[in-house]
Design a protein around this motif. Structure first.
Motif, PDB file in Angstrom:
ATOM      1  N   LYS A 194       0.831  -1.207   0.000  1.00  0.00           N
ATOM      2  CA  LYS A 194       0.000   0.000   0.000  1.00  0.00           C
ATOM      3  C   LYS A 194       0.865   1.258   0.000  1.00  0.00           C
ATOM      4  O   LYS A 194       0.589   2.229  -0.722  1.00  0.00           O
TER       5      LYS A 194
ATOM      6  N   PHE B 169      -3.999  -0.002  13.197  1.00  0.00           N
ATOM      7  CA  PHE B 169      -4.374  -0.967  12.165  1.00  0.00           C
ATOM      8  C   PHE B 169      -4.221  -0.312  10.791  1.00  0.00           C
ATOM      9  O   PHE B 169      -4.416   0.894  10.655  1.00  0.00           O
ATOM     10  N   VAL B 170      -3.902  -1.126   9.792  1.00  0.00           N
ATOM     11  CA  VAL B 170      -3.857  -0.634   8.418  1.00  0.00           C
ATOM     12  C   VAL B 170      -4.786  -1.490   7.554  1.00  0.00           C
ATOM     13  O   VAL B 170      -4.683  -2.730   7.578  1.00  0.00           O
ATOM     14  N   ASP B 171      -5.665  -0.852   6.831  1.00  0.00           N
ATOM     15  CA  ASP B 171      -6.580  -1.544   5.914  1.00  0.00           C
ATOM     16  C   ASP B 171      -5.778  -2.043   4.711  1.00  0.00           C
ATOM     17  O   ASP B 171      -5.220  -1.241   3.960  1.00  0.00           O
TER      18      ASP B 171
ATOM     19  N   VAL C 144     -12.772  -3.311   8.686  1.00  0.00           N
ATOM     20  CA  VAL C 144     -12.513  -3.437   7.245  1.00  0.00           C
ATOM     21  C   VAL C 144     -12.412  -4.929   6.934  1.00  0.00           C
ATOM     22  O   VAL C 144     -12.523  -5.767   7.832  1.00  0.00           O
TER      23      VAL C 144
END
Lengths: 234, 234, 234, 234, 234, 234
Positions: D23, D163-165, D212
């Protein structure tokens, strides 16, 4: 985005998150502030009924300084109770009227009984406000807002998870705090300390921790439906 | 042995400990289930009075699926209060009638105000139920039951101390959850997620952590008189 | 099942988990015990070379009392080092020869540098022992054994997750401890306390916490591949 | 910005933070990846010397998939040691060459001895790399980079702070993981589980926690000079 | 200095901090003791109304033994509620009359619902008592007293921060406990244990931890305005 | 009493506990200070060999200011290693020569690799120093000294258990810090901050937390044989 800060007493927000609120306002967000207690016991000589009126005006003036909408739940000091259904409804109604994406409130581990209860009242009311069949004057808020707990008194018992650089808003924050003239007299007499000077030390220390001049520290409420994958703070 | 699971809402147990309950039942233990709240606010369009009746029937059907005795304390949603003496008595009476060795209940750090209060109501009532001079319809329960807190919503803020392999009971658990038809509509609208699919992910993750396909996670309540020298879980 | 207890010094196991080992033996399990350090510095007047021989014999005698196989890694006191590849290999080889399902060892938060290092040596070696291409004399152990950390000295800084009732094995445990005659002299001089009496207070307190007369307390090492869905302890 | 992920073994990053790296790459940042150990012991039948070559190629292929520069410190499995000055220097030199603003690495509480040591090696080396008089081939890195610890194996003992989507990058992450063909055979034999399926459950669970579909979880290293006032993650 | 110990039930203080109180008294300090609950449910056969009178006399006798002033808030067992304004006022009035520098009370993580509520009642009331405009019969206490939480039942879930050597006061403490004759009968029937013997094990274990024969363990309440730069305990 | 402060680098003690040391000295206690590392890498332009000499002189000057005996273990920066037997012996010998009742040292959770290793070196060496058969030039120290960990850099990750009022010694502490002229240049270049000003903010914040103007914060090392029943700090 819409940010609503709900503190126990009329000056809690000014001491803990007004820098962040001013910064968010400058970035174009909508800001609301609300004190649940009316500050009725926060003075040595001014009696409660008279004091409540003074402190409401002081809080409104501080809110105006940063361009925030001002709300108040008007509960007497030292009577906050997380299970008081009427107060939960009053706070839920304020939330429904402002429709925040994010709420700032007191940490549940803070030192003052009212702070602890305010924190839980916000936790309860912000959930209730999202339920269509929960009755208050306004219709339900379409989401469960995130909650950030702001720093505790003296930073005791508080491990921040996020910091906000408020260097450019420190003067404004102090100015807002100084609107609470009656409270300044009280803090001087009750804690024998210069509150304005101490709050600068606090913000300087938080700034020192994260590498800026002045900062405010927060902790995300880690409850289901309130944990984002993105940073919300400025 | 006798196991009583007491959750806040009609579908909490199905999502958190029904696999373990079904397994215990299959091993010959007596199982009771109880919801304290009646689920009155858990829908967008069905009004509270009507919803309560529907949800009671749904909970009873789910209990029947695993051969559990069904109890309900019939308190309105969002009004649970750990200090409500009448509700404590009602829960204590249910405990006295079922006479459990072990109780399962919500974790006090969960996300929903009712879950938190349910957890404390069970803590209070299970102690009260053991006191001969504490008055309810039935005589006192002769012991202070152990308490296991089941997993929180989304497993946030929960460090399990024990796991139970529910691989053989996962289908039955899902079937029991699907009895809550009104709630499924609600969860879809309120959290925008497929609850049945999410609960499988949750159980698969807990299973992954302890080396089986599906598992449920628990935390023993570490209070005096409630700490055993032996494992109680299956 | 096969249980291997690996402690830093010749008397650590006798003071922390010998009751449990004796109970497991009585239940028909295979028991091994191992001290990594040779106890070389544990005396005021007996010099290291002579002391090592005495302590080895004492440890062997204690092991015999509970019918356990005795191993020793023969490292000098105060030189244990979690990164010493030769010692890791030596401990891995002992693990491969005994092939345990479960290992008991010192807690990594204990007070003695050797205890801390022993704990990590066991953590490293028990993982290495499972790798086919990791070279020692024996072939690889086919599994990564579970690890239980036993209680710390004086129970400081230790939150047990499981207790074992050792009431029926308390006398045997004390007898095993008394095999360490040289160590008794040392403890008396170094800590100015009657170790045998203190260990009874410790076990009585742990028993008090879980509702039996004497108990030993443990904490599961919560590492991946080492978390079971079932209780392992007796 | 420049992001460098440093894991213990050739496939650690693919399982824990490759979604986030992909990302970041898509957002235009520079990405580096580095494995400290060479993976020499990660197979049942392929001997170390041969395996090292294979695994290096597999890691390079995975890095290429997300457009990351690939580094390796080439230390044998199970010999990582936070105090090994030569290895610290080698890692410091890699850091100096890549000049990262942020480093991702293993959590110091993870289950594998090499993971723990890798975490500390990165902690030491990233500090050393900033000192002008600390000698390696390259000149000093002008800053002390932030460190994010990525999730542990099975998410045990890990409380995420961010958190990372990675929903849009989940397929790519799996593809990258599948580059590690030799490791897949090993994981199947050593843990008796389908690693590709399990890593999807893990990412789905982390996604479930933050709302997510798939997410990766991180914890900021809370050390002085490494705490920012801004969110760094995408 | 003035020390006030406020426990939930008539015998809580005797089991947790009477050694420290006796020692402080011997050093010339003023000591007060107060039970909030009246002990009404603490017996199998004696009915509440009769029992309350007996237990008050027992508590007064125990207080007399160590030369402490005795107070009681006379609330029925199992009805303590941190939000009960009338009880908060009653406790605040007792605090105002005694004017303590330091308060000892139950830990908020203890096992008994009444202990938890007592702890919070003291937290609330001791703050209220310092506010000039908070109304009770007496004028406000001029300071916010420090709070020490004493040990929990069985020492579970309690990490002491300070210990007090009570070796010279252990006999007196036991004598004081034996004043609670009605309670001894109850404890025997409810917990099937010899309470006098168990309390010796508990004090011996705490003594063992800090290197004396008998000790009591405490934890400072880490709230703002209640954290001193000096040790307060003897 | 005899107090020995052992820090990693020549200026660590001046920034964390020199106020307390000066106060203890004024009260008549014997004070020693020791830096384990020689500070060899703490400059941009001065090369290690030259810098070591300068920094030793600076540390000796600071020690002289508060009347403390000065020791140094002369280990190169970034090479401290808790398992280095030669360094442990060197530190043990310094402890044996000074014979402290209490040791102050870095916290094991601090930000700098050398701080972490120094903390563990002191933990190991202070235990070794008490063993008669552990060989260094001097005979064994007759006791295992207590350890207080002083505050971390920026107070991150540090929950104090005790505070010391250093208001009257703040000027002297700053003066001692200013003896480290070479280090001041380094800190300015490496952290881009005015270290003297920041250390005042830090001490003012700790003072704010405990109600005095300036304070230092400590945490007792909670290891067996190192937990007293009395407060040791001034």
């Amino acid at each position: 985005m819409r940010y609503l800060a709900i503190g126990a007493h009329p000056d809690d927000l000014e001491l803990r998150c007004f820098g962040t609120l001013a910064k968010l306002k400058a970035q174009g967000h909508a800001i609301g502030v609300c004190n649940i207690a009316n500050g009725s016991l926060g003075h040595v000589t001014i009696p409660p009924e008279k004091l409540k009126v003074i402190r409401h005006a002081e809080a409104a003036a501080a809110a105006a300084l940063i361009g925030a909408e001002h709300f108040a739940a008007d509960v007497d000091d030292m009577t906050l109770d997380r299970h008081n259904q009427a107060v939960i409804q009053r706070v839920a109604e304020i939330i429904r009227r402002f429709r925040p994406d994010v709420i700032f409130t007191n940490d549940p581990n803070d030192y003052h009984p009212d702070h602890i209860e305010a924190s839980w009242l916000v936790f309860h009311a912000s959930f209730s406000s999202s339920l269509p069949n929960y009755q208050t004057d306004s219709a339900n808020h379409p989401l469960v807002p995130l909650i950030y707990y702001f720093d505790t008194a003296k930073g005791l018992h508080f491990e921040p998870t996020e910091f906000v650089d408020i260097t450019d808003y420190m003067d404004l924050r102090l100015q807002a705090f100084l609107c609470h003239q009656s409270q300044l007299e009280w803090l001087q007499s009750h804690t024998h300390a210069n509150a304005a000077e101490k709050t600068k030390i606090h913000a300087a220390f938080r700034g020192y921790q994260c590498g800026v001049e002045y900062a405010e520290a927060f902790r995300l409420c880690p409850a289901a439906h309130r944990v984002p994958a993105y940073r919300i703070l400025p």
